[in-house]
Design an enzyme around this catalytic site. Structure first.
Site, PDB file in Angstrom:
ATOM      1  N   ASP A   1       0.831  -1.206   0.000  1.00 11.66           N
ATOM      2  CA  ASP A   1       0.000   0.000   0.000  1.00 11.66           C
ATOM      3  C   ASP A   1       0.871   1.264   0.000  1.00 11.66           C
ATOM      4  OD1 ASP A   1      -2.313   1.495   0.121  1.00 11.66           O
ATOM      5  OD2 ASP A   1      -3.120   0.488   1.889  1.00 11.66           O
TER       6      ASP A   1
ATOM      7  N   ASP B   1     -10.452   2.252  -3.731  1.00 11.31           N
ATOM      8  CA  ASP B   1     -11.008   1.821  -2.452  1.00 11.31           C
ATOM      9  C   ASP B   1     -12.519   1.731  -2.516  1.00 11.31           C
ATOM     10  OD1 ASP B   1      -8.825   1.295  -0.986  1.00 11.31           O
ATOM     11  OD2 ASP B   1      -8.850   3.117   0.226  1.00 11.31           O
TER      12      ASP B   1
END
Ligand code: DGJ
Length: 735
Positions: free
Chosen positions: A471, A541
């Site tokens: 990430d 997301d």
């Protein structure tokens, strides 16, 4: 010795050393459907004269070289600062004497057959006054009809020079007076929105200056359509991407003569690059194609190329993933995880990923506020360690994966306490925190080693971890590297990206069987530069399935479905209040790499039964989604109510079709789907899968039709409830 301006010849465009013989000639590169043509004039100037549909007589271009051509420098290659071309230059070099002008002349070129599919042409140029060289390297990929070009700058001047423009490549397009640009913009949770505009005269720039996570707001990719907006299967379209994960710049300049100049490269903004004598600077690749059959063909070529040459293991269908994030966030312990794992396994999931929150002891990672940088297992949450979870996952028939964000550090961490000089930021100002974190200085080799070791030791200690979600939850702001010298601070953005690639390179070599996912607060890391180190990317997301239809539609223009992670989440959730049916959510996620990201214990019995069935169906169809050719049938941007797409295996024996009702209009709808990409003569049995009610949506379910009928008459489906969706599986009866 410092050269002074007076040492420069007063007629800068005149070659100091005349080429030994007249170098003029054509340099042509072909793929089966396109040609890329350069021309060298008698004075050794290189021109990029054509890119487009295959020319059978490219040499006739010479009949259209006008006397005053050079004066307008319309086709100068590369376009240089200080040359005839007064537009946005692809290359600018400041020499040690302060001279900012360049004048590159042809030296030689060579053609190398790299293998059966790739022919590389290298064109060598030299500045007429300085010992400064450019090599333009272009690869032509025959089977995919693609080109990948880059430039190599070499400083042989004996003194440093400064590069202030260093594009990878440029195209001069002449085929149409009018051009439409398609590009992708967005923000967190709305990445890859498609926008198309007619290019006006002058400059249009698409870029990123975010340093990292550079694809969140705009993607380093574009399509250009000639003479009108791009259509899916008709019309001439040029598509291109830049394979770079740092700041980038795509520049489109339509000049007064309606010639479109395109240059693509690392963003030179605030990035002056000091090149020592003897040093080389290699640009990332600009990858592009021309299609005479609309943007659908552009996408299919990019997908095929990415699967073969970019994305890791690009032809191996991926496992069905369950990710702990949206079902648990930071709030978990062993018991909660084990329950989640058991529920996931019961659904048929193949790989369980433990997301954020598993690490940090002195500063436990229980929120975004602490722990980043301290990559030890949190003993309170996971007293029996990771191996216990891995054992249990394996006993349940699943592989195990883990989340990391190793480029980052929370000020509240042991790492920040020990290495305050490892954090990027202006030394003179207050540091700017984003999500309570700072970036580590990957320009510094010691930091690169730390980041490598953080992941390497995790994977070495736990060799059964078979998936890493990497990430990156902030962009760069407040600039400054304690490692770079004061006069090289402008190297920060490039050195960071190169440092990151160096780490990835080592990890990919050491852990060839671990699946890597690129994630950047969702879709901040969807680019071709990362592909050689990753198997997939997290496009957004947003897991709200309606929004995902748009994100995935945009993403599909350049990025293949095999790498497009798509998860089913709960409704409503933190991103959406919309309560979309579970079937719709599964049908949307099944058009990419299917995964789940919810708390299964909150599903009803019938939802669990549906989820199990949908996962089993996906496993049967996933090779088609992963390696099939994509046909976008109805755009969610253009059609009234529905969006649809399909994948067809290259042998045309199997296909999968997805249709989504996006807007409920208080009436029945019977969209007709004319399929594409099938073999007209083959007979296909049509099967509706993921049915939510016994009657389903497609009356033709179970029947056999030939490809001709399916592509011309089409399939009629009935969608009558809000957010109905249909999945059709087609299998050839003749095999
Ligand atoms: C942002 C990612 O995009 C999410 O999927 C999740 O991994 C969080 N970070 C964790 O902090």
């Amino acid at each position: 010795m410092n050269r002074t301006m007076s040492a420069v010849p007063s007629t800068p465009r005149k070659s100091a050393k005349k080429p030994a013989e007249d170098p003029s000639g054509m340099i042509c590169m072909d793929t089966p459907n396109s040609s890329l043509v350069f021309l060298v004039d008698k004075d050794g100037f290189l021109y990029h004269r054509y890119f487009g549909k295959m020319l059978d007589t490219p040499a006739r271009i010479r009949d259209f070289v006008f006397e005053d051509e050079r004066r307008y420098a319309t086709f100068e290659m590369p376009s240089v600062f200080g040359g005839y071309y007064g537009g946005d230059p692809a290359v600018a070099v400041t020499h040690a004497d302060g001279n900012m002008s360049s004048d590159f002349r042809y030296v030689r070129h060579e053609r190398v057959r790299v293998d059966d599919n790739i022919i590389e042409t290298r064109i060598r140029l030299k500045d007429s006054a300085y010992d400064f060289h450019i090599t333009i390297c272009c690869r032509a990929y025959q089977a995919e009809d693609m080109f990948a070009c880059r430039m190599l700058f070499e400083n042989g001047e004996g003194v440093p020079v400064v590069l202030t423009r260093f594009a990878s490549f440029e195209l001069n397009l002449t085929q149409s007076p009018t051009w439409w640009l398609s590009h992708f913009y967005g923000d967190w949770s709305t990445e890859m929105k498609l926008e198309e505009e007619r290019l006006g005269h002058g400059l249009r720039i698409i870029d990123s200056k975010k340093g990292v996570r550079t694809s969140q707001h705009s993607n380093a990719s574009f399509m250009l359509s000639m003479g009108g907006p791009a259509a899916e299967e008709t019309g001439e379209v040029v598509g291109g991407v830049l394979a770079w994960s740092g700041n980038y710049r795509l520049c489109f300049e339509l000049d007064g003569r309606n010639i479109l100049h395109v240059n693509a490269g690392i963003n030179p903004f605030a990035s002056a690059y000091h090149l020592d004598s003897g040093e080389q600077f290699e640009t990332p690749e600009f990858i592009f194609t021309h299609s005479a059959n609309g943007k659908g063909a552009v996408s299919r070529r990019f997908h095929a190329w990415a699967r073969r040459y970019a994305l890791r293991d690009g032809d191996t269908p991926r496992p069905v993933v369950f990710n702990s994030w949206e079902g648990a966030y930071f709030d978990f312990d062993e018991k909660k995880l084990l329950r989640m794992m058991a529920d996931a396994a019961a659904l048929g999931v193949e790989l369980f990923v433990l997301d954020d929150g598993w690490f940090g002891n002195k500063h436990p990672r229980n929120s975004t506020g602490a722990g980043l940088g301290d990559w030890q297992v949190n003993v309170r949450k996971l007293p029996k360690g990771l191996d216990h979870l891995i054992d249990r996952a394996e006993a349940m028939g699943m592989r195990f994966g883990i989340w990391v964000e190793p480029e980052m550090v929370n000020p509240q961490s042991e790492l920040a306490e020990t290495h305050p000089d490892w954090m990027l930021g202006s030394p003179a100002h207050e540091r700017i925190l984003v999500r309570n974190q700072l970036l580590l200085d990957l320009c510094n080799p010691a930091v690169q080693q730390f980041v490598f070791e953080a992941v390497d030791s995790l994977l070495t200690k736990h060799p059964r971890i078979s998936y890493v979600k990497w990430d990156c939850n902030r962009h760069m702001a407040s600039f400054g590297s304690a490692w770079l010298a004061a006069d090289k601070q402008s190297h920060l953005w490039i050195a960071y990206t190169r440092g990151l690639y160096a780490v990835y390179e080592k990890l990919a070599k050491r852990h060839p069987n671990v699946i890597f996912q690129a994630c950047g607060s969702g879709g901040g890391r969807v680019d071709y530069g990362l592909m050689p180190y990753h198997h997939e990317f997290w496009p957004s997301d947003v897991t709200d399935a309606l929004e995902r239809v748009f994100v995935q539609w945009g993403t599909s223009h350049f990025y293949p479905a095999i790498g497009m992670a798509a998860h089913v989440s709960a409704v409503p959730n933190h991103q959406t209040g919309a309560v979309l049916p579970l079937k719709f959510r599964f049908d949307v996620a099944s058009s990419g790499r299917l995964g789940c990201e919810l708390q299964p214990k909150d599903l009803t019995e019938s939802e669990l039964e549906f989820a199990k069935r949908a996962i089993a169906n996906y496993k049967r169809m996933r090779d088609v989604v992963a390696t099939g050719d994509l046909y976008r049938l109805n755009s969610p941007y253009e059609t009234d109510n529905t969006s649809s797409l399909m994948y067809v295996l290259p042998d045309k024996n199997r296909a999968v079709v997805f249709l989504y009702l996006l807007r409920y209009r208080a009436r029945f709808d019977y969209p007709v789907l004319r399929l594409r990409g099938l073999d007209p003569d083959k007979k296909y049995r049509l099967r509706e899968v993921n049915k939510a009610s016994p009657c389903g949506c497609c009356a033709g379910d179970g029947k056999v039709f030939n490809g001709n009928f399916l592509m011309n008459h089409g399939v009629r489906v009935e969608v009558k409830r809000p957010y109905d969706s249909v999945v059709l599986e087609l299998a050839c009866e003749d095999v």
